[in-house]
Structure formats: C-alpha cells, structure tokens
Motif scaffolding. Structure first.
Motif, PDB file in Angstrom:
ATOM      1  N   THR A   1      16.193  16.165 -40.246  1.00  0.00           N
ATOM      2  CA  THR A   1      16.532  17.197 -39.218  1.00  0.00           C
ATOM      3  C   THR A   1      17.685  17.719 -39.105  1.00  0.00           C
ATOM      4  O   THR A   1      18.781  16.766 -39.349  1.00  0.00           O
ATOM      5  CB  THR A   1      16.366  16.330 -37.871  1.00  0.00           C
ATOM      6  OG1 THR A   1      14.882  15.650 -37.909  1.00  0.00           O
ATOM      7  CG2 THR A   1      16.491  17.059 -36.579  1.00  0.00           C
ATOM      8  N   ASN A   2      18.018  18.986 -39.022  1.00  0.00           N
ATOM      9  CA  ASN A   2      19.199  19.483 -39.016  1.00  0.00           C
ATOM     10  C   ASN A   2      19.724  19.636 -37.539  1.00  0.00           C
ATOM     11  O   ASN A   2      19.445  20.567 -36.650  1.00  0.00           O
ATOM     12  CB  ASN A   2      19.230  21.194 -39.606  1.00  0.00           C
ATOM     13  CG  ASN A   2      20.479  21.704 -39.545  1.00  0.00           C
ATOM     14  OD1 ASN A   2      21.278  21.085 -39.367  1.00  0.00           O
ATOM     15  ND2 ASN A   2      20.564  23.058 -39.942  1.00  0.00           N
TER      16      ASN A   2
ATOM     17  N   LEU B   1      15.216  22.281 -48.981  1.00  0.00           N
ATOM     18  CA  LEU B   1      14.693  22.691 -47.578  1.00  0.00           C
ATOM     19  C   LEU B   1      15.808  23.616 -47.022  1.00  0.00           C
ATOM     20  O   LEU B   1      16.811  23.406 -47.254  1.00  0.00           O
ATOM     21  CB  LEU B   1      14.612  21.208 -46.663  1.00  0.00           C
ATOM     22  CG  LEU B   1      13.708  20.246 -47.212  1.00  0.00           C
ATOM     23  CD1 LEU B   1      13.693  19.005 -46.181  1.00  0.00           C
ATOM     24  CD2 LEU B   1      12.258  20.633 -47.443  1.00  0.00           C
TER      25      LEU B   1
ATOM     26  N   LEU C   1      16.793  24.889 -43.150  1.00  0.00           N
ATOM     27  CA  LEU C   1      16.561  24.478 -41.907  1.00  0.00           C
ATOM     28  C   LEU C   1      17.434  25.052 -40.937  1.00  0.00           C
ATOM     29  O   LEU C   1      18.564  25.071 -41.180  1.00  0.00           O
ATOM     30  CB  LEU C   1      16.657  22.847 -41.679  1.00  0.00           C
ATOM     31  CG  LEU C   1      15.542  21.861 -42.512  1.00  0.00           C
ATOM     32  CD1 LEU C   1      15.896  20.534 -42.336  1.00  0.00           C
ATOM     33  CD2 LEU C   1      14.283  22.110 -42.154  1.00  0.00           C
TER      34      LEU C   1
ATOM     35  N   GLN D   1      16.401  22.156 -36.256  1.00  0.00           N
ATOM     36  CA  GLN D   1      15.006  22.182 -36.785  1.00  0.00           C
ATOM     37  C   GLN D   1      14.867  20.994 -37.575  1.00  0.00           C
ATOM     38  O   GLN D   1      15.713  20.640 -38.423  1.00  0.00           O
ATOM     39  CB  GLN D   1      14.944  23.261 -37.281  1.00  0.00           C
ATOM     40  CG  GLN D   1      13.246  23.689 -38.265  1.00  0.00           C
ATOM     41  CD  GLN D   1      13.236  24.833 -39.227  1.00  0.00           C
ATOM     42  OE1 GLN D   1      14.210  25.731 -39.210  1.00  0.00           O
ATOM     43  NE2 GLN D   1      11.990  25.306 -39.593  1.00  0.00           N
ATOM     44  N   SER D   2      13.561  20.561 -37.723  1.00  0.00           N
ATOM     45  CA  SER D   2      13.102  19.430 -38.492  1.00  0.00           C
ATOM     46  C   SER D   2      12.059  19.737 -39.348  1.00  0.00           C
ATOM     47  O   SER D   2      11.306  20.840 -39.303  1.00  0.00           O
ATOM     48  CB  SER D   2      12.225  18.231 -37.686  1.00  0.00           C
ATOM     49  OG  SER D   2      13.245  17.820 -36.738  1.00  0.00           O
ATOM     50  N   SER D   3      12.243  19.362 -40.810  1.00  0.00           N
ATOM     51  CA  SER D   3      11.581  19.690 -41.545  1.00  0.00           C
ATOM     52  C   SER D   3      10.013  19.064 -41.555  1.00  0.00           C
ATOM     53  O   SER D   3       9.850  18.072 -40.821  1.00  0.00           O
ATOM     54  CB  SER D   3      11.895  19.290 -43.059  1.00  0.00           C
ATOM     55  OG  SER D   3      11.874  17.977 -43.278  1.00  0.00           O
ATOM     56  N   ASP D   4       8.980  19.839 -42.464  1.00  0.00           N
ATOM     57  CA  ASP D   4       7.731  19.180 -42.479  1.00  0.00           C
ATOM     58  C   ASP D   4       8.078  17.940 -43.329  1.00  0.00           C
ATOM     59  O   ASP D   4       9.057  17.543 -44.071  1.00  0.00           O
ATOM     60  CB  ASP D   4       6.901  20.070 -43.304  1.00  0.00           C
ATOM     61  CG  ASP D   4       6.269  21.374 -42.243  1.00  0.00           C
ATOM     62  OD1 ASP D   4       6.502  21.243 -41.285  1.00  0.00           O
ATOM     63  OD2 ASP D   4       6.187  22.350 -43.154  1.00  0.00           O
TER      64      ASP D   4
END
Length: 765
Positions: free
Chosen positions: A33-34, A66, A68, A72-75
């Motif tokens: 998560t950024n 990634l 981001l 925003q959170s990554s998959d």
C-alpha cells in the motif's frame, strides 16, 4: 517517541515461518500500500544465500514491479517456488526486499526476514488447527550447532497450540540414547504444594505458545562428526499426529593422546631389554597407531619388537604394548668398562596422519661388558682364522679344473606361446658327471637332468641337428637348447655342473659350478577397452541410449559385446554383438559411427533402444582373435536412469460434456468417459470418490439421484512418484424431480424468484 512514518505498508501472508516437504510448492502472498503523497514504482525481490538457492533451484531472485498511486493498494502479488526433492530437513532463511529507489530513497529498502522449514517426509501433513513447533536457534546441514566438550548444548523448542482445546505436549529424541540429552518442561507452580512431583509435559491453552528446553550432552566416548537427531513432539489430544524436526550438531575433533613409557629391564647381559608403552586415547576419534623405535645415537645398535606393533584405540580407551630390545652386533659388546649405552626413542605414526603429541617417550638400554671366560673363545677364534687363511691359500694353489664359462638365453624376452631356448659353454667338460637345469617361476617346473656318466647324452650331442658341439676336445658349446617352457611369466634358470670324483678332502671338485640367467615371457597383446560412456545419465523409455567407446589395437578384435544389468543384477536384455573381421566392422550401421586412427577404434553415439524403465549399468567387452583367454571390459561410471513416458489426461467427460460445472436431473443416467495416455505398468488411475482403480480408457454409467456425489474427480498418479499427479473433475448439481399434481388448467405464469425450477447459477470448480 513516535516512530518514523514509512509511506510503504507491506502485508505478507503467511507472516510467519512456512512449512513444506521436499518436492512441495511454497506460496508467498504480498500486498503493498502506497501511503505517501506521490505515485511510486516499487520493486519486490528476494535476498538469499547459496544454501537457500540449493533448496529452491533459484539461479536469480524473482522480481515484481508495482506502479501505485497515492493511497492505492496493489493486487495480491504471488511468489511461488518448489522445494527441491533432495532438500534435507532443516530451517532455511531468506529476506523479502521492498524497494523504491526513485520515489522513496530515504524510506527504502524495507527488508522482511522469513523462514522455510523443510519437514521430514515421515511427518503428518499439518492442518490449520494442528499444533506446530520450531527449534531455536535454527539449524540446517550447512549451519550446524557446534558442541564444545564439557558445555551442554541447549536449544529451545517453541510449541504453538493452534487448536481450540487445552493440550499437553511431550518431547522425545528417538534417535538418541537417554544419556545424550535432557528435556526440561516449564514449571506449573504446583510442585511445591505436593500436587505434582515432576513436570513431564508442556500444558498450553488454546491459541497460546510455550517453550521446552532441550539440552544435549553427548557421552565422553562420542565420536567426532556431524549428527542430526530427530526431534518428535507428541500431542495428547492428537496422538496420531507425527510432528518431526531435525537438529544438526557438529562435534569438533579432539586429537589428545596420553603416552606413558615404563622401563621393566633396562640393563642386560644375555637377556632382552623389556619396556612397557601405555597409550590412552583422550580424544573423540578412533586412533590407529603404528609403533616403531628410532635410535638417538649415530648408529642403530639394536633390534626391537613391539607386541602388538599396531594399536587401535576407541575414545577414552587404553592399550598397552610390550617392547623388547636386543643389542647388536655381538662384536660391539664391550670387553671391559661400564657397558655400552644404547639410546632410543619411541616413534609413533598415525595411519590416518592425524595429530600426535609433540614430545614422544625416550629410553636407554645398557649392555653389560663380557665375562672373562670369553677371552678363551676369542683365542680359539683367532686360531680358527689362521687355519681358514691356510685353507684359502691352498685353494688358490689348486684351482678347479672345470669351469662353466657362459650361460644365457637365446632371447631374454619372448612372447607367450614361444619356447625358451638356452645357450651355454663348459670348459673341460669331460670332468662332468651331470648337468642339472632348474627352472624357477610362478609355478613349479621339474628340473632337467643331463647324465654325462657315459659321455654326452643323446638329447644333446648325438645325431644331426643336435644343439651341442665339441671344440678342441675339451670345450662343450651348446646352443638353442629347448626347455619346453612357453607360459607367460618371469623365469630364472639355474645350471649346475657336478664333477665326477673329488680328488681330496675339501677339494673344489666336489662343489658344483653354478650359473643363472633370467627370461621373461610377455603376455600376448589383446584388444583393450580404453573408455566407455553414455552421452547423458538419464533417458526416457523408447529413446535411443547413445554409447561411445575407444578400443586400442582394433586389428586384434574378434567381436564387441554390450550387455546391461539392473540394480538387482537382472539382465537388461539380450547382448548386442558386433563382429569384427581383421579390424573391419561387419555391421554397416556401425561403420558410419566409428573411425580408426593411431591403432585405436573410436565409436561415437552408437544407439541402443531404452526398452525398460529403471536404473541400468552397461558393460562393453572386447574379445581378441589371437587365442588369448583374457578379455578386456569396462562399465559405465554410473547407472543410467531410464524413466517411463510422461502421462496425461486426454479427456474426461460426463454425458459428452467437459464443463467443470454440470447440472443433472434426478432419475437420469450419467455416463462418465475418460482416456489417459501413459504406460499402464507405471501409473494408477482412480475415479473419486468411488476410489476404485480403473482402466486407462473406459466409460461407466451411474444413476442420478439425490445421493449422487457433488464432486467427481479423475486422478492419475505415478507409481514411482517421478511425476506429479494429475487431476480433472466436475462439480455436480442434481435437480430434484418434481411430480406434477393434476389440477384445473391455470394460465401459465412466470415462476417466482425463489422457485426451485429456476436455472441454477454456474458453480466454481
């Protein structure tokens, strides 16, 4: 103090140690998560050592990048790898690195240390609520614990009770004797009240963790080396659960030897000096010692004997060797004075060249002077010497009349099959009574006697073509005298010339003249296999095994034979034979694969069909054409593994459909059809949940009712576990049959939303 804010939040699942057996896959899920105020490119990769690389087969770290936006959170990022099938049990460490050098250089990289625990194959598969345990510090074959003598080696066994019940846990080391270890369970608090006399288990509430102390204290006679005892944890609630782990321990080598040297008899006249050597092995390895003696004087004036001459000592064991010393030579014994002092030291050698003490024992032997009466013996010896000189002078004035001048072989080196022939020359041969020719070799050969009492024997001098001639009426010259010896080996021939009559007492004429000569019969050369190998160690059944070989002296070849054998010495099949005619290959296919150069036959990539699965050793034999009974052969350096053909599920249908989700109506018939490619003797096909083993290709019909299984799976497994199993299945929904009740006709209407006749939604497999 508030911790420093980090813009990257990382979630790892599972967050703790992961378990797996050799050959199992390991999956790690990561979500990033950024939380910063800028978009960022984030790299995910691993750091690991060579040990971890060996068990995973990674040549380089897998990487994921990634992109981001803020907040925003990554998959979910998945990393999957497989534990090597030959991985040894133990705990292995690695590090997950999350880095953003372009956008968050001050806050990254972030590192997350994690561990993989490779379990023993005998261990039960761990379920979600099963207890687990781990050992601290972690060990593996490349990172053992070092045991220092006199200091117990303690490890902590951390137990997690992941069940919903209170459980009691016990620890054991089934591989070790009881004097090797001590297990300490934590106190319960009731010991002082007299309720519990001894703590024999660890009791844990649901979802809690406890610690058991395990101390290793190997006995004093334990050999140095690497040990890997098995640790087993027993659960009182789940007695059938097998929880295992290994502890790798290294016991360093101790070379200490204690040596004691005692004098029993150190001053002698006629007896032997006697000493005792006592050696105690205070180390932890088996010592094999060779005992010798060295002089500390300029000359070695003694002979000695150790009994025994070699000692084999186990740890903490003692051995005694008796030493006897005899002074020599006899004429060095003093006539007067205090005696002859002989100084020596013990010389010990280790057969394995292990470390020995820097200082070895020393000893002294005193040889007492002679008694007075031996002067009389000396006088008699002088008189005997004078008599001997007179005898020698008499011999010089009376030379022997017969001489054996020459004795030699016609050829000192011949080939097996040829006969040894000898030449000799005798001056004044008429004094001969007989000649005795004695061959000496590896096998006893009878002597040949030539009788000269009636002149030259018939076998030597009468008739034409005889080997001996007389020159100047006194010299007998014999050439090319056959001996009948043709067998290979090294021979020494002795020729003795015996005189007819002795003239006087002590006359030389009574002593035979003797000469010797040596002859070598060399072995016949044969075709010899220099090298023999396959192009690779593994094949698949049906492929061609490509063999290559080199054979010296191909002109001596009669045939080449190739055979194979399994590990239980059963034959691979009929031998493969290639005929050779005067160095030329008869088989036209083999001619294309072979070349002859510098007296060598080189054949490369000669095919042999891999017709059987298993591990086989192949052997080549080269048969010679010159009549030699010796055959040269070679085997492949290691066994060649022939694996069965891979299998696969070609088709699996229900009523002709291969859709994973099917809806069947009650009262109908379900026809299951399948086809599997593979070798029947190497695979097993089952239809689950029915469990019966079925044919590779078949079909079956089953009535559809409410008891019809919700899942049907076709499972194919490799009997030898060389290939992973394959599965293909269906999820089944059975619609209950509705029997209509006769009523007055009603206009058709749409069924309500909760009607059981609504078409079912597809189910996930």
């Amino acid at each position: 103090m508030q911790g420093k804010f980090n813009p990257l939040q990382v979630s790892i699942n599972p967050p703790e140690i992961q378990f797996g057996m050799p050959g199992d896959p390991i999956i790690l899920y990561v979500v990033v998560t950024n939380q910063g105020d800028q978009s960022a490119i984030i790299d995910l990769y691993f750091a690991f050592d060579e040990i971890f690389q060996n068990i995973t087969g990674w040549s380089s770290s897998p990487r994921e990048s990634l992109a981001l936006d803020p907040q925003q959170s990554s998959d979910e990022v998945t990393f999957e790898f497989q534990i090597a099938a030959n991985a040894l049990p133990g705990t292995y460490e690695y590090t997950l690195i999350v880095d953003s050098p372009l956008h968050y250089p001050q806050d990254t990289p972030k590192t997350f240390r994690n561990q993989i625990k490779v379990l023993l194959k005998e261990q039960t598969a761990i379920r979600l609520n099963d207890p687990t345990f781990s050992i601290r510090p972690n060990t593996n074959p490349n990172k053992p614990l070092i045991f220092n003598p006199g200091e117990p080696l303690q490890v902590e066994v951390i137990v997690d009770n992941r069940s919903y019940l209170v459980d009691r846990f016990r620890l054991s080391c089934p591989d070790l004797d009881e004097d090797w270890f001590t297990i300490n369970y934590p106190a319960t608090g009731y010991e002082g009240l007299g309720l519990v006399s001894d703590v024999t288990a660890l009791e844990l509430n649901p979802g809690t963790q406890g610690k058991i102390l395990l101390k290793f204290h190997p006995p004093g006679d334990t050999l140095a080396g690497s040990y890997s005892p098995t640790i087993r944890l027993y659960s009182e609630n789940s007695p059938d659960l097998v929880l295992l782990d290994l502890v790798y321990i290294q016991i360093p080598t101790n070379y200490r030897l204690d040596i004691e040297f005692n004098t029993i008899l150190g001053q002698v006249s006629r007896s032997l000096g006697k000493y005792e050597l006592s050696v105690t092995n205070q180390g932890n390895i088996v010592r094999e010692l060779i005992l010798n003696l060295k002089s500390r004087d300029e000359e070695e004036l003694y002979t000695y004997k150790f009994d025994p001459t070699e000692l084999r000592l186990l740890p903490n064991k003692n051995a005694v060797a008796n030493l006897t010393v005899k002074p020599r030579p006899w004429w060095r014994r003093p006539w007067v004075g205090a005696g002859l002092v002989v100084n020596f030291k013990v010389d010990i050698k280790d057969q394995q060249n292990l470390t020995l003490p820097n200082t070895l024992p020393q000893g002294t032997l005193v040889w007492n002077p002679r008694p007075f009466w031996q002067f009389i013996l000396l006088l008699l010896a002088v008189l005997g010497l004078l008599g001997g000189l007179g005898f020698i002078i008499w011999r010089i004035l009376n030379p022997q009349p017969l001489t054996l001048e020459k004795f030699s072989a016609k050829d000192p080196q011949i080939t097996e099959g040829d006969e040894i022939a000898l030449n000799w020359e005798i001056h004044r041969y008429k004094q001969l009574q007989k000649l005795v020719l004695t061959p000496k070799g590896s096998q006893p050969i009878p002597a040949i006697i030539y009788d000269f009492s009636n002149g030259i024997p018939e076998s030597l001098g009468k008739g034409t073509g005889t080997p001996c001639v007389v020159q100047e009426e006194q010299d007998l010259i014999c050439s090319n005298v056959k001996t009948g010896v043709r067998t290979k080996g090294n021979y020494t021939f002795e020729l003795q010339a015996f005189y007819q009559n002795g003239i006087q007492l002590f006359s030389q004429n009574n002593q035979p003249a003797t000469k010797t000569t040596q002859v070598e019969i060399a072995e016949k050369q044969i075709a010899e296999v220099v090298s023999f190998q396959a192009d690779k160690p593994q094949y698949q059944k049906g492929q061609n095994i490509l063999l290559s070989w080199t054979i010296d002296r191909p002109l001596l070849l009669q045939q080449i034979q190739i055979t194979g054998s399994a590990e239980d010495d059963t034959s691979y099949g009929a031998p493969v034979t290639y005929k050779i005619n005067q160095g030329n290959l008869v088989n036209p296919n083999l001619q294309k694969l072979c070349t002859q150069q510098n007296q060598q036959l080189r054949c490369k990539n000669v095919p042999i069909v891999a017709s059987k699965a298993g591990k086989f050793a192949f052997q080549i034999k080269a048969f010679s054409n010159n009549g030699s009974d010796k055959t040269s052969f070679k085997k492949t350096e290691s066994r060649i593994e022939i694996s069965a053909k891979p299998f696969k599920i070609v088709s699996f249908t229900i009523n002709g459909s291969d859709q994973p989700n099917l809806v069947l109506n009650e009262g109908t018939t379900a026809t299951l059809s399948w086809r599997v490619e593979g070798e029947k003797e190497n695979i097993q096909v089952k239809l689950l949940p029915y469990g019966d083993e079925v044919a590779l290709s078949d079909s079956k019909q089953f009535p559809v009712n409410l008891a019809f299984p919700t899942q049907i799976t076709l499972q194919v497994t490799d009997i030898s576990n060389k290939q992973p199993p394959q599965l293909k299945g269906f999820v089944i929904t059975v619609l209950k049959k509705v029997v209509p009740t006769p009523i007055n006709p009603i206009p058709p209407t749409l069924p309500p939303s909760n009607s059981p006749f609504k078409s079912p939604l597809p189910l996930k497999p």
